[in-house]
Design a protein around this motif. Structure first.
Motif, short mmCIF file in Angstrom:
data_model
loop_
_atom_site.label_atom_id
_atom_site.label_comp_id
_atom_site.label_asym_id
_atom_site.label_seq_id
_atom_site.Cartn_x
_atom_site.Cartn_y
_atom_site.Cartn_z
N TYR A 86 -15.35 -1.45 -28.28
CA TYR A 86 -14.19 -0.93 -27.54
C TYR A 86 -13.05 -0.59 -28.49
O TYR A 86 -12.66 -1.40 -29.32
CB TYR A 86 -13.70 -1.94 -26.51
CG TYR A 86 -12.41 -1.50 -25.85
CD1 TYR A 86 -12.38 -0.38 -25.02
CD2 TYR A 86 -11.21 -2.16 -26.10
CE1 TYR A 86 -11.20 0.05 -24.45
CE2 TYR A 86 -10.03 -1.75 -25.53
CZ TYR A 86 -10.03 -0.64 -24.70
OH TYR A 86 -8.85 -0.21 -24.14
N TYR A 141 -18.84 -0.35 -19.77
CA TYR A 141 -18.58 -1.67 -20.33
C TYR A 141 -19.60 -2.70 -19.82
O TYR A 141 -20.18 -3.46 -20.60
CB TYR A 141 -17.18 -2.14 -20.00
CG TYR A 141 -16.94 -3.57 -20.41
CD1 TYR A 141 -16.52 -3.87 -21.70
CD2 TYR A 141 -17.18 -4.62 -19.53
CE1 TYR A 141 -16.35 -5.18 -22.11
CE2 TYR A 141 -17.02 -5.93 -19.93
CZ TYR A 141 -16.60 -6.20 -21.21
OH TYR A 141 -16.45 -7.51 -21.60
N TYR A 172 -17.44 -6.80 -26.95
CA TYR A 172 -16.50 -5.69 -26.81
C TYR A 172 -15.75 -5.38 -28.11
O TYR A 172 -15.34 -4.23 -28.35
CB TYR A 172 -15.50 -5.96 -25.68
CG TYR A 172 -14.41 -6.94 -26.02
CD1 TYR A 172 -13.19 -6.50 -26.55
CD2 TYR A 172 -14.57 -8.31 -25.82
CE1 TYR A 172 -12.18 -7.39 -26.86
CE2 TYR A 172 -13.58 -9.20 -26.13
CZ TYR A 172 -12.38 -8.74 -26.65
OH TYR A 172 -11.38 -9.63 -26.97
N ILE A 189 -15.16 3.89 -25.83
CA ILE A 189 -16.28 2.98 -26.03
C ILE A 189 -17.37 3.69 -26.83
O ILE A 189 -17.69 4.85 -26.56
CB ILE A 189 -16.84 2.47 -24.69
CG1 ILE A 189 -15.88 1.45 -24.07
CG2 ILE A 189 -18.22 1.85 -24.86
CD1 ILE A 189 -16.32 0.90 -22.73
#
Length: 211
Positions: free
Chosen positions: A26, A12, A22, A171
């Motif tokens: 994500y 991340y 994100y 991810i």
């Protein structure tokens, strides 16, 4: 390709340093069964949908998956992703998981449902899904496309994007930025391991953390 101690915090942080948002990478899907440690690899994408066709046409659609049941396509140990487009039935089970495992995949991620969880738990094959139920998909839903751009939980996934999956979620690293990402991630991992070593040392003091 990556050190064995790579973990999601580093993944991340590295994407954040590259200016990525994100929401674009994500996926909030956690492991349901068969999970032991973080898995990562290129994305092998699949796409399914509810179908309303004749029995013969359904058989043809359902057999599309046989086209990619080829170990050569799994030589890089990918993670298989499925955009299910349905939340009613189970879109995978222990037999499909076993096939993917034997082909060489290192895991399976779907925004749909999976069944036969207890069996998969014994297989050492990590499965990430949004739900579980025993309802068979036959005659209602079929996997109809593969190795195309898909979308899982609002995140676009293209074939051969790189992916990571752990208890923190999933991810996606776009293939266009992968080399830059890899360089930063390895640097970040080394830096954080150094910090841990300092903290664990007998002569640790907080001032030692200041560069």
């Amino acid at each position: 390709m990556f050190p064995s101690d790579i973990y999601m915090g580093v993944v991340y942080d590295s994407l954040r340093l590259l200016g990525e948002n994100y929401k674009d990478f994500y996926i909030d899907i956690k492991p349901t069964c068969g999970y032991d440690k973080i898995v990562h690899g290129e994305a092998f994408t699949t796409y399914g949908e509810v179908v309303n066709v004749s029995d013969d046409e359904y058989v043809r659609l359902d057999n599309i998956r046989l086209e990619f049941y080829n170990p050569d396509l799994f030589s890089k140990s990918p993670i298989v992703f499925l955009q299910a487009n349905d939340n009613e039935v189970a879109h995978s089970g222990d037999i499909t998981s076993l096939i993917y495992q034997k082909l060489g995949a290192c895991g399976f991620v779907t925004d749909g449902n999976v069944r036969d969880i207890d069996i998969i738990e014994t297989m050492d094959f990590p499965v990430f899904c949004k739900g579980e139920n025993p309802i068979d998909a036959i005659g209602y839903w079929a996997l109809t496309k593969y190795q195309i751009d898909i979308e899982v939980e609002g995140v676009k996934i293209s074939p051969n994007d790189y992916s990571f999956a752990s208890r923190d979620g999933v991810i996606i690293v776009r293939k266009e930025i992968f080399e830059k990402f890899k360089h930063i991630a390895i640097e970040q991992l080394s830096r954080e391991n150094t910090i841990r070593s300092k903290i664990n040392s007998n002569d640790f003091n907080f001032e030692s953390l200041v560069d």
